[in-house]
Design a protein around this motif. Structure first.
Motif, PDB file in Angstrom:
ATOM      1  N   LEU A  56       0.805  -1.219   0.000  1.00  0.00           N
ATOM      2  CA  LEU A  56       0.000   0.000   0.000  1.00  0.00           C
ATOM      3  C   LEU A  56       0.844   1.277   0.000  1.00  0.00           C
ATOM      4  O   LEU A  56       0.503   2.239  -0.677  1.00  0.00           O
ATOM      5  CB  LEU A  56      -0.945   0.009   1.200  1.00  0.00           C
ATOM      6  CG  LEU A  56      -2.032  -1.072   1.186  1.00  0.00           C
ATOM      7  CD1 LEU A  56      -2.854  -1.021   2.463  1.00  0.00           C
ATOM      8  CD2 LEU A  56      -2.920  -0.924  -0.035  1.00  0.00           C
ATOM      9  N   ILE A  57       1.933   1.288   0.768  1.00  0.00           N
ATOM     10  CA  ILE A  57       2.736   2.516   0.812  1.00  0.00           C
ATOM     11  C   ILE A  57       3.786   2.564  -0.301  1.00  0.00           C
ATOM     12  O   ILE A  57       4.432   3.585  -0.491  1.00  0.00           O
ATOM     13  CB  ILE A  57       3.426   2.707   2.182  1.00  0.00           C
ATOM     14  CG1 ILE A  57       4.479   1.620   2.426  1.00  0.00           C
ATOM     15  CG2 ILE A  57       2.426   2.795   3.291  1.00  0.00           C
ATOM     16  CD1 ILE A  57       5.348   1.885   3.613  1.00  0.00           C
ATOM     17  N   GLY A  58       3.928   1.488  -1.027  1.00  0.00           N
ATOM     18  CA  GLY A  58       4.947   1.426  -2.074  1.00  0.00           C
ATOM     19  C   GLY A  58       4.687   2.371  -3.234  1.00  0.00           C
ATOM     20  O   GLY A  58       5.615   3.016  -3.727  1.00  0.00           O
ATOM     21  N   LEU A  59       3.435   2.485  -3.678  1.00  0.00           N
ATOM     22  CA  LEU A  59       3.134   3.333  -4.830  1.00  0.00           C
ATOM     23  C   LEU A  59       3.457   4.799  -4.557  1.00  0.00           C
ATOM     24  O   LEU A  59       4.187   5.418  -5.341  1.00  0.00           O
ATOM     25  CB  LEU A  59       1.685   3.160  -5.283  1.00  0.00           C
ATOM     26  CG  LEU A  59       1.277   4.000  -6.499  1.00  0.00           C
ATOM     27  CD1 LEU A  59       2.116   3.635  -7.711  1.00  0.00           C
ATOM     28  CD2 LEU A  59      -0.194   3.828  -6.794  1.00  0.00           C
ATOM     29  N   PRO A  60       2.968   5.399  -3.455  1.00  0.00           N
ATOM     30  CA  PRO A  60       3.348   6.801  -3.229  1.00  0.00           C
ATOM     31  C   PRO A  60       4.845   6.987  -2.978  1.00  0.00           C
ATOM     32  O   PRO A  60       5.433   7.982  -3.420  1.00  0.00           O
ATOM     33  CB  PRO A  60       2.534   7.237  -2.014  1.00  0.00           C
ATOM     34  CG  PRO A  60       1.742   6.086  -1.581  1.00  0.00           C
ATOM     35  CD  PRO A  60       1.987   4.942  -2.492  1.00  0.00           C
ATOM     36  N   ALA A  61       5.475   6.046  -2.300  1.00  0.00           N
ATOM     37  CA  ALA A  61       6.910   6.178  -2.012  1.00  0.00           C
ATOM     38  C   ALA A  61       7.736   6.113  -3.290  1.00  0.00           C
ATOM     39  O   ALA A  61       8.640   6.937  -3.499  1.00  0.00           O
ATOM     40  CB  ALA A  61       7.347   5.087  -1.036  1.00  0.00           C
ATOM     41  N   ILE A  62       7.450   5.177  -4.155  1.00  0.00           N
ATOM     42  CA  ILE A  62       8.210   5.034  -5.406  1.00  0.00           C
ATOM     43  C   ILE A  62       7.881   6.169  -6.364  1.00  0.00           C
ATOM     44  O   ILE A  62       8.767   6.660  -7.079  1.00  0.00           O
ATOM     45  CB  ILE A  62       7.947   3.656  -6.046  1.00  0.00           C
ATOM     46  CG1 ILE A  62       8.501   2.555  -5.153  1.00  0.00           C
ATOM     47  CG2 ILE A  62       8.533   3.565  -7.444  1.00  0.00           C
ATOM     48  CD1 ILE A  62      10.008   2.628  -4.924  1.00  0.00           C
ATOM     49  N   THR A  63       6.641   6.641  -6.376  1.00  0.00           N
ATOM     50  CA  THR A  63       6.292   7.782  -7.221  1.00  0.00           C
ATOM     51  C   THR A  63       7.075   9.017  -6.793  1.00  0.00           C
ATOM     52  O   THR A  63       7.590   9.763  -7.635  1.00  0.00           O
ATOM     53  CB  THR A  63       4.775   8.059  -7.156  1.00  0.00           C
ATOM     54  OG1 THR A  63       4.068   6.885  -7.560  1.00  0.00           O
ATOM     55  CG2 THR A  63       4.381   9.204  -8.064  1.00  0.00           C
ATOM     56  N   LEU A  64       7.195   9.226  -5.498  1.00  0.00           N
ATOM     57  CA  LEU A  64       7.981  10.348  -4.988  1.00  0.00           C
ATOM     58  C   LEU A  64       9.463  10.184  -5.337  1.00  0.00           C
ATOM     59  O   LEU A  64      10.119  11.142  -5.765  1.00  0.00           O
ATOM     60  CB  LEU A  64       7.801  10.480  -3.472  1.00  0.00           C
ATOM     61  CG  LEU A  64       8.592  11.597  -2.808  1.00  0.00           C
ATOM     62  CD1 LEU A  64       8.104  12.955  -3.290  1.00  0.00           C
ATOM     63  CD2 LEU A  64       8.472  11.493  -1.299  1.00  0.00           C
ATOM     64  N   LEU A  65      10.002   8.993  -5.184  1.00  0.00           N
ATOM     65  CA  LEU A  65      11.394   8.730  -5.536  1.00  0.00           C
ATOM     66  C   LEU A  65      11.639   9.000  -7.016  1.00  0.00           C
ATOM     67  O   LEU A  65      12.613   9.667  -7.388  1.00  0.00           O
ATOM     68  CB  LEU A  65      11.769   7.288  -5.196  1.00  0.00           C
ATOM     69  CG  LEU A  65      13.153   6.826  -5.644  1.00  0.00           C
ATOM     70  CD1 LEU A  65      14.237   7.553  -4.863  1.00  0.00           C
ATOM     71  CD2 LEU A  65      13.274   5.323  -5.497  1.00  0.00           C
ATOM     72  N   ARG A  66      10.753   8.527  -7.865  1.00  0.00           N
ATOM     73  CA  ARG A  66      10.907   8.735  -9.307  1.00  0.00           C
ATOM     74  C   ARG A  66      10.777  10.213  -9.667  1.00  0.00           C
ATOM     75  O   ARG A  66      11.468  10.711 -10.545  1.00  0.00           O
ATOM     76  CB  ARG A  66       9.902   7.893 -10.082  1.00  0.00           C
ATOM     77  CG  ARG A  66      10.231   6.409 -10.044  1.00  0.00           C
ATOM     78  CD  ARG A  66       9.163   5.566 -10.714  1.00  0.00           C
ATOM     79  NE  ARG A  66       8.907   5.938 -12.081  1.00  0.00           N
ATOM     80  CZ  ARG A  66       9.581   5.474 -13.138  1.00  0.00           C
ATOM     81  NH1 ARG A  66      10.553   4.616 -12.953  1.00  0.00           N
ATOM     82  NH2 ARG A  66       9.283   5.867 -14.356  1.00  0.00           N
ATOM     83  N   PHE A  67       9.906  10.940  -8.976  1.00  0.00           N
ATOM     84  CA  PHE A  67       9.759  12.379  -9.204  1.00  0.00           C
ATOM     85  C   PHE A  67      11.063  13.109  -8.870  1.00  0.00           C
ATOM     86  O   PHE A  67      11.551  13.937  -9.647  1.00  0.00           O
ATOM     87  CB  PHE A  67       8.614  12.935  -8.361  1.00  0.00           C
ATOM     88  CG  PHE A  67       8.573  14.433  -8.316  1.00  0.00           C
ATOM     89  CD1 PHE A  67       8.191  15.174  -9.417  1.00  0.00           C
ATOM     90  CD2 PHE A  67       8.935  15.111  -7.167  1.00  0.00           C
ATOM     91  CE1 PHE A  67       8.162  16.557  -9.378  1.00  0.00           C
ATOM     92  CE2 PHE A  67       8.902  16.490  -7.109  1.00  0.00           C
ATOM     93  CZ  PHE A  67       8.523  17.219  -8.224  1.00  0.00           C
TER      94      PHE A  67
END
Length: 176
Positions: A56-67
Motif C-alpha cells: 500500500l505505501i509502495g506506490l506513493p513512495a516510489i512515485t515520490l522517488l521517481r519524481f
C-alpha cells in the motif's frame, strides 16, 4: 525565401514527420492494470501484513522517488524541458511524465536514470526495510518503469534528436 524543415532551427512538432507509431493494445493495458493486484496478493501470501503494508505505501513512495530523480536529471541536463513534464494519473504513464512532446534523447536519459538509480536506492534500503519491504517497493518500481523501458526499447534505433509524444492510445515518434 522559405527554408526546408532541416534548415529550420526552431521547428514545431507540426513541422516534424511521423516516423514510428507504437499502438497500445487494450488487452495489454488490462493486463498491466491487473498486475499490481496480483503482486500484492502474492506479497500478502508470502509476507502477511508486512506485504500488505509495503504494497500500500509502495506506490506513493516510489512515485515520490521517481519524481525526485526525474527533477534532478532534468535540472542537470536541460532545465528548459521541465515545462514539458507534469503529473499524470492515467495508466500507463502514471506519475511525473511528459505532458507534451519531448526529445527522445532526454526521455531515454530520464527513464534509464530513474530505473537504475531507483534500483540502487532500493538495494541500499534493503537492510532497513527487510525482504517484504524490498519486494513491495520493487513491485511498484518495476510497474512504474516498465512502460518507459518498453518505449526506450522500441525506439532504440531511432535518432536521439527526434520527438516522442505520449498519448493514451499510442506513442508517436517524430523527426524532422
Amino acid at each position: 525565401m522559405r527554408q526546408t524543415l532541416q534548415e529550420q532551427k526552431n521547428a514545431t512538432v507540426y513541422q516534424y514527420r511521423l516516423v514510428n507509431k507504437i499502438d497500445i493494445y487494450p488487452r495489454l493495458l488490462q493486463t498491466y492494470k491487473i498486475a499490481p493486484f496480483v503482486g500484492i496478493a502474492i506479497e500478502i501470501i508470502l509476507f502477511g501484513w508486512n506485504g500488505l503494508l509495503f504494497g500500500l505505501i509502495g506506490l506513493p513512495a516510489i512515485t515520490l522517488l521517481r519524481f525526485i530523480l526525474n527533477r534532478l536529471t532534468l535540472l542537470r541536463v536541460d532545465n528548459y524541458q521541465r515545462q514539458r513534464w507534469g503529473w499524470n494519473i492515467t495508466i500507463p504513464y502514471m506519475g511525473y511524465s511528459p505532458v507534451s512532446e519531448v526529445k527522445l534523447g532526454l526521455y531515454r536519459k530520464t527513464e534509464l536514470t530513474m530505473f537504475w538509480i531507483g534500483l540502487c536506492v532500493l538495494g541500499a534500503l534493503f537492510p532497513w526495510i527487510k525482504q517484504s519491504g524490498f519486494c513491495g517497493l520493487l513491485l511498484w518500481h518495476l510497474w512504474l518503469a516498465i512502460p518507459g523501458l518498453i518505449i526506450c526499447l522500441k525506439l532504440r534505433r531511432q535518432q536521439h534528436d527526434g520527438v516522442v509524444k505520449l498519448e493514451s492510445e499510442n506513442i508517436s515518434y517524430y523527426h524532422r
